[in-house]
Design a protein around this motif. Sequence first.
Motif, PDB file in Angstrom:
ATOM      1  N   PHE A   6       0.808  -1.208   0.000  1.00 30.68           N
ATOM      2  CA  PHE A   6       0.000   0.000   0.000  1.00 30.68           C
ATOM      3  C   PHE A   6       0.847   1.265   0.000  1.00 30.68           C
ATOM      4  N   ILE A   7       0.294   2.315  -0.601  1.00 28.72           N
ATOM      5  CA  ILE A   7       0.959   3.608  -0.728  1.00 28.72           C
ATOM      6  C   ILE A   7       0.089   4.658  -0.065  1.00 28.72           C
ATOM      7  N   THR A   8       0.711   5.574   0.667  1.00 27.91           N
ATOM      8  CA  THR A   8      -0.033   6.648   1.327  1.00 27.91           C
ATOM      9  C   THR A   8       0.696   7.973   1.146  1.00 27.91           C
ATOM     10  N   ALA A   9       0.097   9.024   1.709  1.00 33.59           N
ATOM     11  CA  ALA A   9       0.709  10.355   1.672  1.00 33.59           C
ATOM     12  C   ALA A   9       1.931  10.443   2.565  1.00 33.59           C
ATOM     13  N   ARG A  10       2.216   9.408   3.346  1.00 29.04           N
ATOM     14  CA  ARG A  10       3.471   9.393   4.104  1.00 29.04           C
ATOM     15  C   ARG A  10       4.653   9.462   3.136  1.00 29.04           C
ATOM     16  N   GLN A  11       4.539   8.695   2.042  1.00 25.60           N
ATOM     17  CA  GLN A  11       5.588   8.693   1.024  1.00 25.60           C
ATOM     18  C   GLN A  11       5.324   9.729  -0.066  1.00 25.60           C
ATOM     19  N   PHE A  12       4.051   9.965  -0.381  1.00 22.51           N
ATOM     20  CA  PHE A  12       3.661  10.842  -1.476  1.00 22.51           C
ATOM     21  C   PHE A  12       2.654  11.884  -0.977  1.00 22.51           C
ATOM     22  N   PRO A  13       3.141  12.983  -0.399  1.00 18.60           N
ATOM     23  CA  PRO A  13       2.248  13.989   0.188  1.00 18.60           C
ATOM     24  C   PRO A  13       1.199  14.545  -0.779  1.00 18.60           C
ATOM     25  N   ALA A  14       1.492  14.544  -2.072  1.00 15.09           N
ATOM     26  CA  ALA A  14       0.534  15.082  -3.044  1.00 15.09           C
ATOM     27  C   ALA A  14      -0.810  14.367  -2.975  1.00 15.09           C
ATOM     28  N   LEU A  15      -0.808  13.128  -2.504  1.00 12.03           N
ATOM     29  CA  LEU A  15      -2.069  12.380  -2.385  1.00 12.03           C
ATOM     30  C   LEU A  15      -3.074  13.092  -1.485  1.00 12.03           C
ATOM     31  N   SER A  16      -2.568  13.768  -0.471  1.00 13.64           N
ATOM     32  CA  SER A  16      -3.467  14.399   0.506  1.00 13.64           C
ATOM     33  C   SER A  16      -4.225  15.580  -0.071  1.00 13.64           C
ATOM     34  N   LEU A  17      -3.848  16.027  -1.285  1.00 13.25           N
ATOM     35  CA  LEU A  17      -4.531  17.144  -1.927  1.00 13.25           C
ATOM     36  C   LEU A  17      -5.443  16.692  -3.065  1.00 13.25           C
ATOM     37  N   VAL A  18      -5.618  15.388  -3.216  1.00 11.56           N
ATOM     38  CA  VAL A  18      -6.600  14.876  -4.181  1.00 11.56           C
ATOM     39  C   VAL A  18      -7.990  15.101  -3.606  1.00 11.56           C
ATOM     40  N   HIS A  19      -8.820  15.801  -4.360  1.00 20.67           N
ATOM     41  CA  HIS A  19     -10.176  16.123  -3.913  1.00 20.67           C
ATOM     42  C   HIS A  19     -11.153  15.141  -4.537  1.00 20.67           C
ATOM     43  N   ALA A  20     -11.941  14.483  -3.710  1.00 25.36           N
ATOM     44  CA  ALA A  20     -12.939  13.509  -4.181  1.00 25.36           C
ATOM     45  C   ALA A  20     -14.325  14.096  -4.009  1.00 25.36           C
ATOM     46  N   LEU A  21     -15.059  14.176  -5.103  1.00 29.36           N
ATOM     47  CA  LEU A  21     -16.405  14.738  -5.067  1.00 29.36           C
ATOM     48  C   LEU A  21     -17.409  13.656  -5.448  1.00 29.36           C
ATOM     49  N   PRO A  22     -18.264  13.217  -4.521  1.00 32.20           N
ATOM     50  CA  PRO A  22     -19.283  12.231  -4.871  1.00 32.20           C
ATOM     51  C   PRO A  22     -20.324  12.875  -5.782  1.00 32.20           C
ATOM     52  N   SER A  23     -20.618  12.229  -6.911  1.00 30.74           N
ATOM     53  CA  SER A  23     -21.624  12.778  -7.824  1.00 30.74           C
ATOM     54  C   SER A  23     -22.927  11.989  -7.775  1.00 30.74           C
ATOM     55  N   THR A  24     -22.823  10.716  -7.415  1.00 34.34           N
ATOM     56  CA  THR A  24     -24.011   9.894  -7.182  1.00 34.34           C
ATOM     57  C   THR A  24     -23.703   9.042  -5.950  1.00 34.34           C
ATOM     58  N   THR A  25     -24.482   8.011  -5.738  1.00 34.05           N
ATOM     59  CA  THR A  25     -24.307   7.178  -4.558  1.00 34.05           C
ATOM     60  C   THR A  25     -22.906   6.610  -4.441  1.00 34.05           C
ATOM     61  N   ASP A  26     -22.334   6.123  -5.546  1.00 36.88           N
ATOM     62  CA  ASP A  26     -21.019   5.487  -5.456  1.00 36.88           C
ATOM     63  C   ASP A  26     -20.036   5.949  -6.524  1.00 36.88           C
ATOM     64  N   VAL A  27     -20.376   6.974  -7.305  1.00 37.38           N
ATOM     65  CA  VAL A  27     -19.483   7.499  -8.328  1.00 37.38           C
ATOM     66  C   VAL A  27     -18.696   8.666  -7.760  1.00 37.38           C
TER      67      VAL A  27
END
Length: 277
Positions: free
Chosen positions: A45-66
């Motif tokens: 597994f990969i996290t923002a511990r190694q790749f801080p840029a991940l923490s700035l990915v914005h996730a916007l739910p558009s439907t129930t699971d999309v």
Amino acid sequence: MSAVTQLYIYPIKSVMGIPQHQAQVSFSGLLHDRRYMLIDMEGKFITARQFPALSLVHALPSTTDVLTLTHQQMPESLILRPSSFSDHYLSTQIWGDDVAGRWVDQHADEWFSQLLNTPVKLVFFGDKSARYTSRRPDQPVAFADGYPFLLANEASLGELNRTALEQTDMRQFRPNIVVAADTPFIEDSWHRIRIGTVEFENVKPCVRCVFTTLNPQTAERSPNGEPLRTLSKFRRWEKKGVTFGINLVALNEGIIEQGDKVEVLTWREPEQYQDLR
């Protein structure tokens, strides 16, 4: 009296949290929380511990699971639709646990690989995925670090910030449930609590890592090593590390929402800490 002030889900491990007014509690976590995870070519597994840029990915739910994903460095967004994912499962590892993760698709891999400038794959916690907590092996968990719920107390954050070299934002601790209590770290003493119709059990304090030093707006690390620097002076738990917040498991399923009261059903003897501030 304590009450819930904030609720968060993190659809993909390490990405920006999404505030929730109301959340559905399942035994494995809040609905849609940490159901995706990035892995390297060896399945780790990969996290923002190694790749801080991940923490700035914005996730916007558009439907129930999309989900629609955006990042300031990426010219195009990425849309994730579980109905179109691959049927192939990959062998993955998270904190020593072997978990079968459903591979999303090549397009998702390319988007994240471009963002992180390293080859990665995106997996989903699918119907064939299974994982359980270590201290409570009867309790399921998805791709969260160790337990399905993390609760933090605003009064505890206030006590931390009172003597820290710089102010820490609650978002740096990535909680699912934030409560306002009258006493700092009173949550350490909670054994079983009820929020709305859902009962939770406190399994253990949450040991914190370098991820907490990332600024939630810039992904830059604290030049002073905060909040770990100050926590190490008064929240060091034996040889396990420094702690903030508590790991919970759910004893039943239901709905919780902002404003719900926190009812303490039973108490426990808290861990002992030496204050060296």
